[in-house]
Motif scaffolding. Structure first.
Motif, mmCIF file in Angstrom:
data_model
loop_
_atom_site.group_PDB
_atom_site.id
_atom_site.type_symbol
_atom_site.label_atom_id
_atom_site.label_comp_id
_atom_site.label_asym_id
_atom_site.label_seq_id
_atom_site.Cartn_x
_atom_site.Cartn_y
_atom_site.Cartn_z
ATOM 1 N N MET A 166 2.105 0.297 14.918
ATOM 2 C CA MET A 166 0.810 0.399 15.602
ATOM 3 C C MET A 166 -0.367 0.341 14.603
ATOM 4 N N ALA A 167 -0.072 -0.007 13.361
ATOM 5 C CA ALA A 167 -1.106 -0.041 12.308
ATOM 6 C C ALA A 167 -2.274 -0.941 12.718
ATOM 7 N N GLY A 168 -3.481 -0.434 12.483
ATOM 8 C CA GLY A 168 -4.688 -1.202 12.777
ATOM 9 C C GLY A 168 -5.080 -1.188 14.247
ATOM 10 N N ARG A 169 -4.271 -0.502 15.090
ATOM 11 C CA ARG A 169 -4.556 -0.523 16.533
ATOM 12 C C ARG A 169 -4.549 0.880 17.148
ATOM 13 N N ALA A 170 -4.667 1.917 16.278
ATOM 14 C CA ALA A 170 -4.613 3.310 16.753
ATOM 15 C C ALA A 170 -5.988 3.967 16.628
ATOM 16 N N ALA A 171 -6.271 4.905 17.542
ATOM 17 C CA ALA A 171 -7.539 5.654 17.471
ATOM 18 C C ALA A 171 -7.291 7.128 17.769
ATOM 19 N N LEU A 172 -8.171 7.973 17.211
ATOM 20 C CA LEU A 172 -8.081 9.424 17.400
ATOM 21 C C LEU A 172 -9.403 9.955 17.934
ATOM 22 N N GLN A 173 -9.348 11.158 18.494
ATOM 23 C CA GLN A 173 -10.527 11.914 18.924
ATOM 24 C C GLN A 173 -11.299 12.346 17.669
ATOM 25 N N ALA A 174 -12.639 12.217 17.684
ATOM 26 C CA ALA A 174 -13.440 12.512 16.491
ATOM 27 C C ALA A 174 -13.725 14.000 16.284
ATOM 28 N N ASP A 175 -13.607 14.810 17.340
ATOM 29 C CA ASP A 175 -13.895 16.251 17.245
ATOM 30 C C ASP A 175 -12.816 16.925 16.393
ATOM 31 N N ALA A 176 -13.232 17.618 15.345
ATOM 32 C CA ALA A 176 -12.275 18.212 14.397
ATOM 33 C C ALA A 176 -11.281 19.147 15.085
#
Length: 392
Positions: A166-176
């Protein structure tokens, strides 16, 4: 001064501060409602620093760990909450049906009741830090055709967020506070690190987690980070991302865009959150009375039904049953396939007939929690290190 409508200022996020709810509450209660909307971190900060700027704080139980010690809030008297006895066992006892829910993270019941000395604990009293309302079990979403069969064969896992495929196509929530827990679940599921308590990382564990994430980021693994569910939906609709942590309302947008996606039921369990409302310490007189009216309004069924239509649960679900079609109840709460096309909170069409809710019923989903959202002991350190990761 008793002429004119009372104005209530409610500070919170887009999760519950929605225009159709504001209009309906104003109409039902005969008051004026002003929603002050920002992202989770900004809301928490304003909640702590400026209790004079709002009457009601509408956010999550883990925020209580910041607001209560800051003396920004006053206790809620259960005697003034009409439906208090209807609130189910999950926020009151930490159990649901026969399931004891996860003890990792900021468990709602541990900070629910105000004790005689002003501290918070799970021992029942007649005073609350926050009225438990909306809640959900969150995980990640992925495009069905983007996950290779080899991964699918292993079963849905938080590890997928860091899978090389999934490299280059993953995202995370920005809130720590939230993003770090999703990331820790992924790191642990991938076998890269073990955490003693995933809801309360030590300084050494935070350093290890951030070092690992920075390495992934430098390799170009992450395609983005999001702060609101609208941003999350956009990342996927624009084709930038194939897998990402998600909040339920974003899936409404993905449906609308016609994407073929799945909301994962990770074998490790969900990351859960519990939202509610607290009273500012400065609310008094007519404004305080109006604040109690609004708290009570949330438990009368209509708001709970509206929350259900975007995938959220309410603390007294039975009261919402009358406001939901039997087909809606069967889909959202019982986890059964939709027997007809179902509406969204403000739209005629959301769920196609035959579709089934990922993860199943209320008890199956909320009974399979790996960790609750939390404010860790080393929260300030985590935020500092997380910001370094964001800038890396």
């Amino acid at each position: 001064m008793h002429s004119g409508k009372v104005e209530l200022r409610v500070l919170g996020t887009t999760v519950t501060l929605q225009e159709h709810l504001r209009k309906r509450a104003e109409q039902d209660l005969g008051i004026k409602l002003r929603f002050i909307v920002d992202d989770g971190f900004a809301v928490q900060r304003q909640g702590v620093m400026h209790p004079e700027s709002y009457e009601l704080y509408d956010q999550w139980f883990h925020s209580i760990d910041c607001l209560w010690p800051a003396r920004a809030l006053q206790p809620i008297e259960t005697a003034r909450i009409r439906r208090w006895d209807e609130i189910n066992s999950l926020p009151r006892t930490g159990r649901l049906a026969r399931h004891a829910c996860a003890s990792a993270g900021s468990v709602p019941v541990d900070r629910l009741f105000v004790q005689a000395d002003g501290s918070l604990a799970r021992k029942p009293t007649a005073r609350l830090s926050m009225l438990p309302l909306t809640h959900n079990a969150d995980s990640f979403v992925y495009l069905e055709d983007a996950v290779p069969p080899a991964l699918v064969a292993q079963g849905e896992s938080w590890a997928w967020l860091l899978a090389p495929e999934m490299a280059g196509r993953a995202a995370l929530q920005a809130d720590a506070a939230i993003g770090a827990i999703d990331a820790a679940l992924a790191v642990e599921a991938s076998g890269l690190m073990q955490f003693a308590d995933i809801g309360n990382l030590t300084i050494e564990e935070i350093d290890g987690l951030i070092a690992t994430l920075i390495e992934f980021k430098r390799r170009g693994h992450f395609a983005g980070f999001w702060s609101s569910f609208a941003e999350a939906a956009q990342l996927m609709i624009a084709g930038k991302v194939a897998i990402q942590s998600i909040w339920s309302p974003a899936t409404v947008e993905l449906e609308r865009a016609g994407l073929r996606f799945r909301l994962a039921s990770p074998k490790e369990g969900y990351r859960a959150w519990f939202g509610g409302m607290s009273l500012s310490r400065v609310a008094h007189g007519r404004v305080l009375d109006a604040a109690y009216d609004y708290l009570n309004w949330w438990l009368e069924g209509w708001a709970g039904a509206s929350m259900a239509r975007q995938g959220f649960y309410i603390a007294n679900p039975e009261r919402s049953r009358d406001y939901l079609d039997p087909a809606e109840w069967a889909y959202w709460y019982d986890g059964k396939p939709a027997s007809a096309e179902l509406p969204g909170p403000t739209s005629k069409h959301l769920v196609a007939a035959g579709q089934q809710r990922d993860g199943g019923s209320y008890v199956a989903r909320m009974g399979h929690i790996a960790v609750w959202d939390s404010v860790m002991d080393e929260h300030n350190y985590l935020v500092r290190r997380w910001n370094e990761f964001m800038r890396a």
